[in-house]
Structure formats: C-alpha cells, structure tokens
Design a protein around this motif. Structure first.
Motif, PDB file in Angstrom:
ATOM      1  N   TYR A 143       0.881  -1.255   0.146  1.00  0.00           N
ATOM      2  CA  TYR A 143       0.096   0.098   0.088  1.00  0.00           C
ATOM      3  C   TYR A 143       0.939   1.333  -0.085  1.00  0.00           C
ATOM      4  O   TYR A 143       0.300   2.449   0.217  1.00  0.00           O
ATOM      5  N   ARG A 147       0.278   3.960   3.423  1.00  0.00           N
ATOM      6  CA  ARG A 147       0.864   3.092   4.543  1.00  0.00           C
ATOM      7  C   ARG A 147       1.893   3.848   5.241  1.00  0.00           C
ATOM      8  O   ARG A 147       2.070   4.045   6.650  1.00  0.00           O
ATOM      9  N   LYS A 158      -6.587   7.120   5.606  1.00  0.00           N
ATOM     10  CA  LYS A 158      -5.986   5.562   5.481  1.00  0.00           C
ATOM     11  C   LYS A 158      -6.940   4.571   5.384  1.00  0.00           C
ATOM     12  O   LYS A 158      -6.720   3.410   5.119  1.00  0.00           O
ATOM     13  N   THR A 161      -7.441   1.917   2.411  1.00  0.00           N
ATOM     14  CA  THR A 161      -6.686   0.454   2.465  1.00  0.00           C
ATOM     15  C   THR A 161      -7.808  -0.510   2.600  1.00  0.00           C
ATOM     16  O   THR A 161      -7.551  -1.697   2.059  1.00  0.00           O
ATOM     17  N   TYR A 164      -8.533  -1.663  -1.000  1.00  0.00           N
ATOM     18  CA  TYR A 164      -7.343  -2.486  -1.353  1.00  0.00           C
ATOM     19  C   TYR A 164      -7.538  -3.746  -0.754  1.00  0.00           C
ATOM     20  O   TYR A 164      -6.973  -4.740  -1.539  1.00  0.00           O
ATOM     21  N   ASP A 165      -7.815  -3.987   0.574  1.00  0.00           N
ATOM     22  CA  ASP A 165      -7.897  -5.466   0.916  1.00  0.00           C
ATOM     23  C   ASP A 165      -9.107  -5.999   0.303  1.00  0.00           C
ATOM     24  O   ASP A 165      -8.899  -7.331  -0.129  1.00  0.00           O
ATOM     25  N   ASP A 524      -0.700  -8.122   8.886  1.00  0.00           N
ATOM     26  CA  ASP A 524      -1.808  -7.225   9.066  1.00  0.00           C
ATOM     27  C   ASP A 524      -2.484  -7.412  10.409  1.00  0.00           C
ATOM     28  O   ASP A 524      -2.588  -6.656  11.302  1.00  0.00           O
TER      29      ASP A 524
END
Length: 572
Positions: A143, A147, A158, A161, A164-165, A524
């Motif tokens: 990321y 990140r 943020k 993300t 994106y996950d 994560d």
C-alpha cells in the motif's frame, strides 16, 4: 440536509457514480478533475439520499448537520464551487471497460508497486473474467504511501486500504512482497523479461520515490534532511524507521509549502498524546514527547496565492488546537491585488479560499510573545544556503517582492536560526531497470500508459504522469493505462505465457521468504492485535526482517493453489 465533502477527500470518484442526481463534481470525465484539490457536493441539487456516504472509501462525506466545528468551513467551500453554473447531464457518464479477448485463457498481468496506483490497476485487471494479477513490491507490507506517507493523524484517509484489502482478497489476485524487480545480476529477485515471460503485460506503478534536492551551499550539513525522510521516520517506513532527528532546538525550518510540509509541521506541533492512538512509529512518538521544538517555520518561494498546499490541508491545519498558525506579514504580504496581476483571469475557487483563510490568520509579529507552539507561514523567500560548523545552525534566504514582471529577489539574505531543516520541494521518479527514462521529468516515456519502445510494458501513477494528483486520481489513471493495455492485447497476435505455479516456483527459489497475500493478512492481523493491546490503531512492525518472520510464522509458504475464477463485481 445536503451532504458535504470534507478534508479527507481522496478524489477517488466512487461517490460520483453513486450519486443519482449528478451533484458531485468535478467528475472523472470533466477536464478539471485531474487538477481539482477535492470533490464538491452541490447543496442545491443534493437529494440527501446518502449513497455517496456509502461509496466514499475514506469517510469524507457527511450530512451537514453532523459536521464538527472544524469541518464547518467545508459547507462554504462546497457551495462556492457551484457559484459558476456547470453544464452537466442528469447522470455522470459511466466509464466503460474493454473486454479482453477470450482466446487468451485468462488475462495475466504483473503489477510492480503496491501503492494506490498499483492497487487500482489490479482492480481494473480483475474486472476481466478469469484474470490473474500478481502485485510485486520490494517491501514486506503493501500500500505504499497510504501506509508510509499519509500522516498518522489522518486515519480517515488511510481507510482507503479497506478497499485495497477487498481487491487483494479477490480470486486471481496474489501478492509477491519482499520481492525486488530489476537487474537480477545486481541483486534483484526477478527481471522484467522474466515477468513478461509469465504475463501478457507488466504494469509499473513504482511512483516517484526520490526527492528533489536543493542545490545550494551547505545543503549536505548534518541536521538537513528531506521531509520525505522525516515522514518515513514517523510512519515507520523500513528505509527510514531507524533514523534519528534532533528535536532539541526550539525552531525547525521547512523549505517548501506543499501538503507534505503542512503534515510535517502539524505532527511537530501536535500534542503527542493526540498521536498516541494512531499508527505512528513508537520511536517517533517517544522522540516527539521529548521534543523542545516550539516554532515551525514553513517557507514558500512564491506568494500566498501560489501556495502549493491544498485548501483542504490548510483548512485542517488551521483547525488544530494544539498550536497556533500565524503568517509573517512583515516579509510577505497577502496582497491579492499584486498576486492577481500574476494570474490573469482570476485565481480560481481554491486559491481565492486560501487567500481568505490566510488573510484571517494572526500576524507572526503580533503573536511573538504568546506561549505554546506555533506554525509560521512565510512567503517570498528563496533558499540561498545553510550555515553551520558541525551541523546546521541557520538557513539563509533571499527576500522577494512583487513587481510588474513577477517576483524580484534581493541580494541581502534573510537569516533564520534553526537546529533542523527539512526540505519539501517535490518528488522525482527513479530509473526503472530495462525501461526508457526521462531524467528531466522523472517519468518513463509513454503514450497513454504504453511504454515507448518496450512492448508489453506499461506505467501508471506518478512514474507515468509525474508527481501530481491525489490518492484517488490514480483510479482514473490506472483505468486509462489498462484500456491501452487491453487494446494492445486484443490487437496483438497472442502468445503463450508461463503458469502461475512456474512463476511462484521461480520467485521462491530466489526469495524463499517472499510474503504472499496470506502472509500479508497474517502480518496485518498481528499489527492490529498488538495495537489493540495499547489502545492504538495498529503497532507497525517496522523492521523488514521481523515483518517477514511474523508473516511466515503464521502463514508459512503454501503449495500453489488453483483458484476457481469468477467475474469480479466492481468496487467502484
């Protein structure tokens, strides 16, 4: 109750297509989309349906009745955008995607870089039935600047993300993290040619990772660093996390006044207790707790109307309660009349608002005896050099003044004593192995994302267009690149590429500690668990080797899986 776009807007554009009445602008098909500092809701046209709230990946849109006090200025910012009528259809036109030819047996694309540009490109590829996309990054966590670049006190930003996950969990997606693409003879793990042998195309989304440097005397003195390095330090970027910065002097000077400069100034001036619950590096938080910094001077070479920071960032900065923001009105002057002469046709919506906000700030000289931390905005100062013996002790600037022909700078230097200088004068791309490169622009020469004289290679993001735009700008940029890629693949003769199993075996032979998507999920989760025990968003594992050990301890390398691929529903 009309809705309002606020500071954390990433210009992703998802809200545009969710809106049933086309009241959010500029839209991705409008010419000012790429240059707009944020999107805006038309308060007259808004029907209060809330669809945009659900679509926004960063929580930037709120009903106006739920705005906090510091967010209230965005009511006027949104409304003022529509003072000039805009021609618009009832609905914003959807951006259509080309379909890849069926005889490929599934489109296979490698994406180098896992930041926003890379993840949006992966999302575009996965819209194709049966597609496989492999995302490579030299770091063990993905990321990119979301990140390691977004300020820790901007957690709403943020949140992108999460999107994106979702992309990374799609069938046909795989991470190849802690894997460097480049010259294998020089130590890289896999070459461009090897990626091409296993994919129909390779998209480079490697950003602009180097800083523009000031070429002035004393620029190499200890105590002078780039703002990017400082940001990497407080965000726990593996390349910068183990650095130290001297915060024992009462004043820090930041050269440059873009959004990164304001982020750095705000972090330096904020109460560390307000940062303690974020994902800031533990070492940086400890250093900030012991900081002796009382004043941060943010220096711009040009005038106030040409400030490089965006209106949302300025609005957020001024709303801070841990410090005061003042303007040096002795050296500058927010002279709208003089600056208008340099901008025929008017300054525009954002610049007009910036001048209005700056014009309401106290004067630095009037505020000189007040206690507590303060951020001083200074203008019309051009760097001449830095002075010091063992380390930097002062920054010297030439003072400018508006003339009919522009700005003239005097020979007599302005000296600002300081113990730390952070330069924030822009980003520059680095040469990519096996691809052409334009050192002047810091980009890979390309035509609509197709790399010049390099069949099968494409670019997106800053390495394609230079360091411009915002997180969400990469979405439309990636779409354009993938459309060019699909046109080329569909028109080409077709070719056989290596299998996913063969690619994985090749990379694991050279990089046994590669982190795949299961490994990233484990890393994560471990960071989030550790953060929860401390009342923090996450506790980043900043050492790259430790991050790999954490990922592989929970998710050891698994045999190659065979996915049942399906057509992906859009995450737009």
């Amino acid at each position: 109750m009309p809705h309002v776009v606020t500071q954390s807007c990433c210009s992703d554009g998802s809200c545009v297509y969710a809106c049933p009445v086309n009241c959010i602008h500029p839209t991705p098909d409008e010419p000012d989309f790429l240059t707009a500092e944020m999107l805006h809701v038309d308060p007259v046209a808004c029907v209060d349906c809330g669809a945009c709230v659900t679509a926004c990946p960063v929580g930037a849109i709120l009903p106006h009745g739920k705005l906090s006090e510091e967010q209230l200025p965005f009511l006027e910012i949104n409304a003022d955008f529509y003072k000039q009528p805009r021609e618009r259809p009832l609905l914003a036109p959807m951006i259509e995607s080309t379909t890849a030819r069926a005889d490929l047996g599934g489109l296979r694309v490698a994406v180098v870089g896992s930041g926003p540009a890379g993840m949006y490109a992966a999302d575009e590829i996965l819209r194709q039935a049966g597609a496989q996309v492999n995302v490579f990054d030299r770091l063990p966590a993905p990321y990119g600047l979301v990140r390691a670049g977004v300020a820790p006190d901007h957690q709403h930003t943020k949140q992108v993300t999460d999107l994106y996950d979702k992309v990374s969990r799609e069938p046909g997606f795989q991470f190849f993290l802690k894997v460097e693409v480049g010259d294998v003879a020089a130590g890289a793990d896999v070459s461009h040619e090897e990626l091409l042998a296993h994919h129909h195309a390779v998209i480079y989304a490697v950003g602009a990772s180097s800083d523009r440097r000031l070429d002035v005397p004393g620029a190499d003195l200890p105590g002078i660093a780039s703002a990017t390095e400082f940001v990497g330090w407080y965000n726990g970027h593996p390349d910068h996390a183990h650095r130290t910065f001297d915060l024992s002097h009462r004043r820090v000077v930041i050269v440059g006044n873009g959004n990164v400069a304001l982020d750095v100034a705000r972090i330096l001036a904020s109460d560390p207790d307000r940062l303690a619950g974020t994902d800031i590096s533990g070492a940086a938080l400890a250093a900030l707790r012991g900081s002796k910094v009382e004043e941060i001077v943010v220096v711009g070479r040009r005038g106030a109307a040409q400030s490089a920071f965006t209106l949302p960032e300025l609005t957020g900065l001024v709303a801070g309660t841990d410090y005061r923001v003042v303007v040096d009105r002795d050296g500058e002057i927010i002279s709208s009349q003089e600056e208008h002469r340099l901008h025929e046709g008017g300054l525009g919506h954002a610049a007009d608002h910036k001048l209005a906000v700056l014009g309401q700030l106290p004067s630095a000289s009037d505020d000189a005896v007040a206690g507590g931390k303060r951020i001083v905005l200074r203008y019309l100062l051009s760097p001449k050099g830095f002075d010091g013996s063992d380390r930097v002790e002062a920054a010297e600037f030439a003072s400018g003044a508006f003339t009919a022909d522009g700005i003239d700078y005097a020979d007599e230097p302005v000296r600002i004593e300081t113990g730390l200088v952070l330069t924030s004068v822009g980003y520059h791309g680095r040469r990519v192995a096996d691809l052409p490169f334009d050192p002047a622009t810091g980009t890979v020469p390309n035509d609509g994302g197709k790399v010049t004289d390099s069949p099968g290679a494409y670019v997106t993001g800053w390495i394609k267009r230079g360091p411009s735009g915002f997180i969400g700008t990469n979405k439309s940029c990636a779409h354009d690149t993938v459309e060019q890629l699909l046109a080329d693949v569909n028109a080409g003769p077709g070719r056989t590429v290596g299998t996913q199993a063969e690619l994985t075996a090749l990379v694991r032979r050279r990089r046994p500690d590669m982190v795949d998507r299961e490994g990233w999920a484990a890393l994560d989760a471990a960071e989030r668990r550790a953060g929860a025990t401390q009342g923090r968003v996450r506790d980043k594992i900043i050492d790259a080797d430790e991050a790999v050990r954490t990922a592989l301890a929970v998710a050891p390398p698994a045999p190659e899986r065979r996915f049942t691929l399906r057509r992906k529903s859009s995450v737009r």
